[in-house]
Design an enzyme around this catalytic site. Structure first.
Site, short mmCIF file in Angstrom:
data_model
loop_
_atom_site.label_atom_id
_atom_site.label_comp_id
_atom_site.label_asym_id
_atom_site.label_seq_id
_atom_site.Cartn_x
_atom_site.Cartn_y
_atom_site.Cartn_z
N CYS A 126 0.83 -1.20 0.00
CA CYS A 126 0.00 0.00 0.00
C CYS A 126 0.88 1.27 0.00
CB CYS A 126 -0.99 -0.03 1.17
SG CYS A 126 -2.30 1.16 0.97
N HIS A 128 -3.75 -5.11 0.66
CA HIS A 128 -3.23 -5.54 1.96
C HIS A 128 -3.27 -7.06 2.09
CE1 HIS A 128 -2.82 -1.61 3.94
NE2 HIS A 128 -3.79 -1.25 3.12
N SER A 139 -1.01 -13.89 38.06
CA SER A 139 -2.32 -13.24 38.15
C SER A 139 -3.47 -14.19 37.89
CB SER A 139 -2.38 -12.12 37.12
OG SER A 139 -2.46 -12.69 35.82
N GLY A 140 -3.14 -15.41 37.43
CA GLY A 140 -4.21 -16.31 37.01
C GLY A 140 -4.47 -16.18 35.52
N GLY A 141 -3.88 -15.16 34.88
CA GLY A 141 -4.09 -14.94 33.45
C GLY A 141 -3.09 -15.75 32.61
N VAL A 142 -3.32 -15.71 31.30
CA VAL A 142 -2.53 -16.54 30.39
C VAL A 142 -1.05 -16.12 30.38
CG1 VAL A 142 -2.26 -17.20 27.97
CG2 VAL A 142 -4.54 -16.96 28.94
N ASP A 143 -0.80 -14.81 30.29
CA ASP A 143 0.59 -14.37 30.09
C ASP A 143 1.49 -14.71 31.29
OD1 ASP A 143 -0.49 -13.35 27.81
OD2 ASP A 143 -0.54 -11.28 28.51
N SER A 144 1.03 -14.37 32.49
CA SER A 144 1.90 -14.63 33.63
C SER A 144 2.07 -16.13 33.85
CB SER A 144 1.40 -13.93 34.90
OG SER A 144 0.18 -14.47 35.35
N THR A 145 1.03 -16.90 33.51
CA THR A 145 1.13 -18.36 33.69
C THR A 145 2.15 -18.95 32.73
OG1 THR A 145 -1.19 -18.41 34.34
CG2 THR A 145 -0.19 -20.50 33.74
N GLU A 170 -2.15 -8.78 4.43
CA GLU A 170 -2.16 -9.18 5.84
C GLU A 170 -3.57 -9.32 6.43
OE1 GLU A 170 -1.16 -6.36 4.53
OE2 GLU A 170 -1.57 -4.61 5.76
#
Ligand code: XMP
Length: 511
Positions: free
Chosen positions: A80, A168, A222-228, A170
């Site tokens: 583009c 585009h 935290s119980g969340g995906v990233d920290s786990t 993507e």
């Protein structure tokens, strides 16, 4: 092991992150850098992609990087604005198009044997989003595809591996976009497709071991995906030298603290659960303003975490679950070509006196990649598929001041709603869901009694990144059953409403 890398120069398009993700879906590592900060180690990138942009190449504030180190020396793809840029500065002509060209178009090839379009059929749908058009191609170029409205939809430059496309590739609406990127990167430019979640895990584990050595590392779960996922990766690398702290701020979902703590222990993590509910409630007493609540919760968290971290001896590192979108330096579309770093709610400040060095094993990857890495590490798919949940938890879903009784009511309501979504197989179709406790009492009738009780709002949205969102059209039967269950089972609630606002203009959370 060195992987082939793609450099994506960002000119501020809303789709730049998508380019990086599509390339990575091909198992090729890619990085986004601002157009005016070409990395010093340019030789380590095997190909370069120029992104789109909200700017015009003709405009006074046009973004004009010097590509002399790249052009003709490395495989180069202009998308583009990128395609217009290559045309404008090499003897071509870019002008406003008579019609603004947005939305779907179909490719028509000039030659059938063009490798750039291998395995792409004549008529393939592509997505256009531009208001300038390339009137004249640059010197030395060959037209390779057109669409009904855009004659110069794709061209290449003779004697170089330089391609340029007006559409585009993507976005998902460009049906063969990924194939086209694969043709360019793999078939034409010879990049290797060896960057996978498995290789990421292996290399990140080695990198952590090298960086951290025998030092101790502390991490807030935290119980969340990233920290786990960050914790499991670090655990694989350094085992018991990783000290995880999981704080109950009293604003988690019903039973969440205990069940997630059990899950963490089951994964073999060295984790300490700290129930600080009382301390958070005290810190929040009487506060009604949402931003003040966030601050109070954030400060209480830092204090609790800090107290716990100080009980550990000789900790040198703090690990964080920061992910790539939090750290990309992107070109601001509104603030001109200055580079701004996006900050995120979750990237909390740390007291300076902790003086810990930071290790962020997920810094280079996107959320969907974090999930893939988590799956490779054998983390329970249910945990990996959890909806996002804000750091301040139910604290920003109880409108107005927070009391233990209000938390109890909202936990009950939320549990009925979320468990219902799971039972009805709706949970995975929703990006995020939750209940809000409104500062409103309304009149009801139960049996022969008049009631004057709380009203709750249910919210379920679909989204990809939380930046924009739409409410989900949940089945009436489900809403009917959920509303009945809530009113019959949760003492103190006599009215349930469903939020049908999109973001923007509403936000996902009510505070
Ligand atoms: P909004 O309400 O801004 O939310 O549309 C977008 C996403 O961000 C989450 N959110 C937060 N997450 N701390 C967090 O960690 C916060 O203060 C916070 N506020 C909103 C929200 O749950 C949604 O996923």
């Amino acid at each position: 092991m060195q992987h082939d890398k793609v450099l994506i120069l960002d000119f501020g398009s809303q789709y730049t992150q998508l380019i990086a993700r599509r390339v990575r879906e091909l198992n090729i590592y890619s990085e986004i850098h601002p157009f005016n900060k070409i990395p010093a180690n340019l030789e380590s990138y095997k190909a370069v992609i120029l992104s789109g942009s909200p700017y015009s190449v003709r405009g006074e504030e046009a973004l004009h990087p010097d590509l002399s180190q790249i052009r003709g020396k490395k495989p180069l793809l202009g998308v583009c604005y990128g395609a217009q840029y290559l045309a404008h500065f090499s003897g071509g002509e870019v002008a406003p198009s008579n019609t603004r060209e947005y939305g779907r178009a179909n490719l028509s090839f000039i030659k059938t044997e063009e490798p750039f379009f291998e395995n792409v059929n004549e008529g393939s749908q592509v997505w256009m989003s531009h208001s300038d058009t390339i009137k004249e191609l640059p010197t030395g170029s060959i037209l390779i595809a057109s669409t009904h409205d855009v004659k110069n939809a794709a061209y290449k430059i003779e004697g170089e591996i330089t391609y340029a496309i007006q559409f585009h590739p993507e976005v998902y609406h460009s049906t063969d976009g990924k194939q086209i990127l694969e043709n360019f990167l793999v078939n034409i430019s010879g990049l290797h497709q060896d960057w996978t979640p498995d290789s990421f895990v292996e290399e990140t584990v080695e990198a952590i071991q090298e960086k951290v050595g025998n030092d101790k590392v502390v991490l807030g779960l935290s119980g969340g995906v990233d920290s786990t996922v960050a914790a499991v990766l670090l655990n694989k690398a350094i085992g018991k030298n990783l000290y995880c702290i999981f704080v109950n701020n009293g604003l988690l979902r019903k039973n969440e603290f205990q069940s997630v703590l059990n899950q963490y222990e089951g994964m073999g993590l060295n984790v300490k659960g700290v129930d600080a509910s009382e301390r958070f409630l005290e810190a929040l007493a009487g506060i009604e303003d949402p931003e003040k609540k966030r601050k109070a919760i954030g400060n209480a968290f830092i204090e609790v975490f800090d107290d716990e971290a100080h009980k550990l001896e000789d900790v040198k590192w703090l690990a964080q679950g920061t992910i790539y979108p939090d750290v990309i330096e992107s070109v601001s579309a509104t603030g001109g070509p200055s580079a701004t770093i996006k900050s995120h709610h979750n990237v909390g400040g740390l007291p300076d006196f902790m003086k810990l060095k930071i290790v962020e094993p997920l810094r280079a990857i996107f959320k969907d990649e974090v999930r893939r890495v988590g799956a490779t590490l054998g983390i329970d798919p249910e945990l990996l598929g959890r909806h996002p949940f804000p750091g301040p938890g139910l604290g920003i879903r109880i409108l107005g001041d927070i009391t233990a009784e209000k938390v109890r009511i909202l936990q009950e309501v939320d549990a009925i709603f979320i468990n219902g979504l799971k039972e009805w197989n709706l949970y995975d179709k929703v990006w995020q869901a939750g209940a809000m406790l409104l500062p409103v009492n309304s009149v009801g009738v139960m049996g022969d009694e008049r009631t004057y009780e709380k009203c709750v709002a249910l919210r379920a949205v679909e989204s990809t990144d939380g930046m924009t969102a739409d409410w989900v059209n949940l089945p009436y039967e489900f809403l009917q059953k959920t509303s009945n269950d809530i009113i019959n089972k949760v003492k103190g609630v006599n009215r349930v409403v469903y939020d049908i606002s999109s973001k923007p203009p509403a936000t996902i959370e009510w505070e």
